[in-house]
Design a protein around this motif. Structure first.
Motif, PDB file in Angstrom:
ATOM      1  N   LEU A 239       0.816  -1.210   0.050  1.00 35.40           N
ATOM      2  CA  LEU A 239       0.142   0.055   0.163  1.00 35.40           C
ATOM      3  C   LEU A 239       0.808   1.295  -0.013  1.00 35.40           C
ATOM      4  O   LEU A 239       0.707   2.166   0.675  1.00 35.40           O
ATOM      5  CB  LEU A 239      -0.901   0.078   1.160  1.00 35.40           C
ATOM      6  CG  LEU A 239      -1.997  -1.139   1.296  1.00 35.40           C
ATOM      7  CD1 LEU A 239      -2.770  -1.212   2.507  1.00 35.40           C
ATOM      8  CD2 LEU A 239      -2.742  -1.417   0.037  1.00 35.40           C
ATOM      9  N   CYS A 259       0.326   4.401   6.409  1.00 39.08           N
ATOM     10  CA  CYS A 259       0.597   3.910   4.961  1.00 39.08           C
ATOM     11  C   CYS A 259       1.823   4.426   4.643  1.00 39.08           C
ATOM     12  O   CYS A 259       2.520   5.180   5.464  1.00 39.08           O
ATOM     13  CB  CYS A 259      -0.448   4.885   4.054  1.00 39.08           C
ATOM     14  SG  CYS A 259      -2.228   4.683   4.332  1.00 39.08           S
ATOM     15  N   VAL A 301      -6.659   2.813  -0.681  1.00 42.18           N
ATOM     16  CA  VAL A 301      -5.508   2.384   0.122  1.00 42.18           C
ATOM     17  C   VAL A 301      -6.118   2.786   1.632  1.00 42.18           C
ATOM     18  O   VAL A 301      -6.058   1.661   2.471  1.00 42.18           O
ATOM     19  CB  VAL A 301      -4.388   3.480  -0.120  1.00 42.18           C
ATOM     20  CG1 VAL A 301      -3.482   3.355   1.280  1.00 42.18           C
ATOM     21  CG2 VAL A 301      -3.703   3.168  -1.195  1.00 42.18           C
ATOM     22  N   MET A 305      -6.220  -0.102   4.486  1.00 38.37           N
ATOM     23  CA  MET A 305      -5.823  -0.177   5.842  1.00 38.37           C
ATOM     24  C   MET A 305      -6.684  -0.343   6.876  1.00 38.37           C
ATOM     25  O   MET A 305      -6.425  -0.978   8.021  1.00 38.37           O
ATOM     26  CB  MET A 305      -5.224   1.480   5.895  1.00 38.37           C
ATOM     27  CG  MET A 305      -3.970   1.702   5.178  1.00 38.37           C
ATOM     28  SD  MET A 305      -2.333   0.574   5.611  1.00 38.37           S
ATOM     29  CE  MET A 305      -2.133   1.266   7.070  1.00 38.37           C
TER      30      MET A 305
END
Length: 492
Positions: A239, A259, A301, A305
């Motif tokens: 990611l 991230c 993303v 997550m």
């Protein structure tokens, strides 16, 4: 190397086969000239024809005019592995022999190709602890079980290199080759991957096709530079989001949420190169492993997550990550700016549903005292929220109402956030819940009626605000009665 049949015979032809028979006699001799000025040993080819064997291979490139990729690979690897390359400056007659398939079949002399580069980097350049064994961490069984593999990187060690580069510029008497050598610090235990070499590496791979990056992924080489000073493996499950040209506060928000943000400058990419060369090309091999700095990719993303967290609750995720109001505001602004292009909504239904759950929108906060104070706001999602009615003083609004600032007003409409009517505000939020026939009299829809009387007010108005609300309601009585055909007057 004496060939009485003549040097014009090509290896592989009749004369070349006879010369190939003599290549066996070279095995074991310390006569193989390498790039660092020394001589290596002619060794037999490893069993099974393997091309990599404990740093014993000596690589040769094809003719420069026909093998541009080989020359670029040598320019990448020779500065850090000079003993692995054939010496430069050998005559054409000797190069014919070193490039011959016969010599390469029998010895450790190997023609350098794209498929070798990733393996050489993993086996010869990177520290052993950087690359996991083949039987470790092969594939995660699910998205929630995957953990990015990163290694610590020390790019700041290149400060010495920049100082030396400045000194080189002042020494005009130095030759260009000496200047390059002085401006490039060699790999060291504290900095095994210098910044200059990492930039050269990514220039090489980004100029090639997808096969090179596929080889890096298969080798699990941690070579993607990130903004947190670590290198991560080439793997989309990491990611990694390209940090440029995202706003700095959005970059910080992504970092706080765990991230990984790509550092393009560490790859030798300028903002102009990103804008003109890579970002317009959606099919570029890099985007198979890195998420682009677009709103859709950022939302994807964030959702992935969230799936990796134990709670799975986006509000808890943001709270425990200590996202600041400035960072939340930057993400809200990105959604408002990028959600519409050319006057059209770009986001799909799934992204729109996720955006409504993001705790980045400003909702009103009631005053706790009678003293005049500037209006305050707090951050919340859009779930269960409404747009405030026109004509209502802001000091009477609470956390049920989202602040419809000019930049997000169109977004709120697209997300289906309903606007509350003025008469509904007084009947529901000021004077309490309406039930049964009384709700119908004021015109409330059935789905808007609270089940119990106490649910009509999620928060009691302080008495001084209740007084203000009564005054406002009475001053608007005639207008609202006409609007509701007398039902509002009858309700009061």
């Amino acid at each position: 190397g004496d060939n009485k049949r003549g040097e014009s015979e090509r290896p592989g032809e009749k004369g070349g086969r006879k010369s190939g028979g003599r290549y066996v006699d070279l095995i074991g001799l310390h006569l193989l000239p390498v790039a660092d000025g020394s001589f290596a040993i002619f060794r037999p080819k490893a069993e099974g024809g393997a091309t990599l064997h404990q740093s014993t291979n000596v690589y040769v490139t094809g003719a420069s005019a026909r093998d541009a990729r080989g020359a670029a690979a040598r320019a990448l690897l020779e500065p850090v592995l000079p003993r692995c390359f054939l010496s430069r400056g050998l005559g054409p007659a000797l190069m014919v022999h070193f490039r011959s398939a016969s010599l390469q079949r029998q010895s450790n002399v190997t023609l350098l190709t794209d498929r070798h580069v990733a393996d050489i980097i993993v086996r010869e350049v990177l520290p052993k602890g950087w690359v996991p064994p083949q039987n470790e961490g092969s594939r995660a069984r699910g998205e929630g079980e995957f953990r990015p593999r990163t290694v610590k990187w020390n790019p700041d060690d290149d400060e010495e290199a920049s100082q030396e580069a400045m000194e080189v510029k002042r020494l005009e008497a130095e030759t260009e080759e000496k200047a390059k050598q002085r401006s490039r610090p060699a790999p060291s235990p504290t900095n095994p991957v210098p910044r200059w070499w990492l930039r050269r590496l990514w220039t090489y791979f980004l100029d090639g096709d997808a096969l090179g990056l596929d080889a890096l992924e298969a080798a699990r080489a941690p070579l993607l530079p990130t903004l947190n000073g670590r290198l991560c493996t080439v793997d989309r499950r990491n990611l990694v989001v390209c940090a440029e040209p995202l706003p700095p506060q959005v970059q910080q928000l992504l970092l706080r949420l765990g991230c990984l943000c790509l550092d393009p400058s560490a790859m030798g990419l300028s903002p102009q190169q990103l804008r003109t060369r890579l970002l317009p090309d959606a099919s570029h091999p890099l985007w198979r492993f890195v998420f682009r700095p677009h709103l859709e990719d950022v939302l994807q993303v964030l959702q992935r997550m969230l799936h990796r967290t134990s709670s799975g609750d986006v509000a808890t995720f943001f709270s425990t990550s200590r996202v600041t109001p400035e960072q939340a505001g930057a993400l809200r602004q990105l959604v408002a700016d990028e959600g519409f292009k050319g006057g059209r909504l770009r986001l799909g239904n799934e992204d729109l549903s996720f955006v409504k759950t993001l705790p980045v929108f400003e909702v009103y906060k009631l005053r706790e005292g009678e003293e005049g104070r500037q209006q305050e706001y707090e951050l919340a999602s859009l779930v269960g929220k409404k747009r405030p009615p026109t004509g209502i003083p802001l000091r009477l609004l609470d956390g049920r109402f989202v602040r419809p600032s000019r930049e997000i007003s169109r977004l709120l409409e697209s997300l289906g956030v309903p606007a509350m009517a003025e008469e509904q505000f007084y009947t529901n939020c000021v004077f309490g819940a309406c039930e049964g026939e009384r709700a119908e009299e004021v015109g409330l829809k059935a789905k808007e009626r609270p089940r119990q009387r106490t649910e009509g007010r999620t928060r009691e108005l302080p008495f001084f605000l209740f007084q203000e609300a009564c005054v406002e309601a009475l001053s608007s009585l005639s207008r609202l009665s006409r609007k509701t055909e007398g039902r509002f007057r009858q309700f009061l």
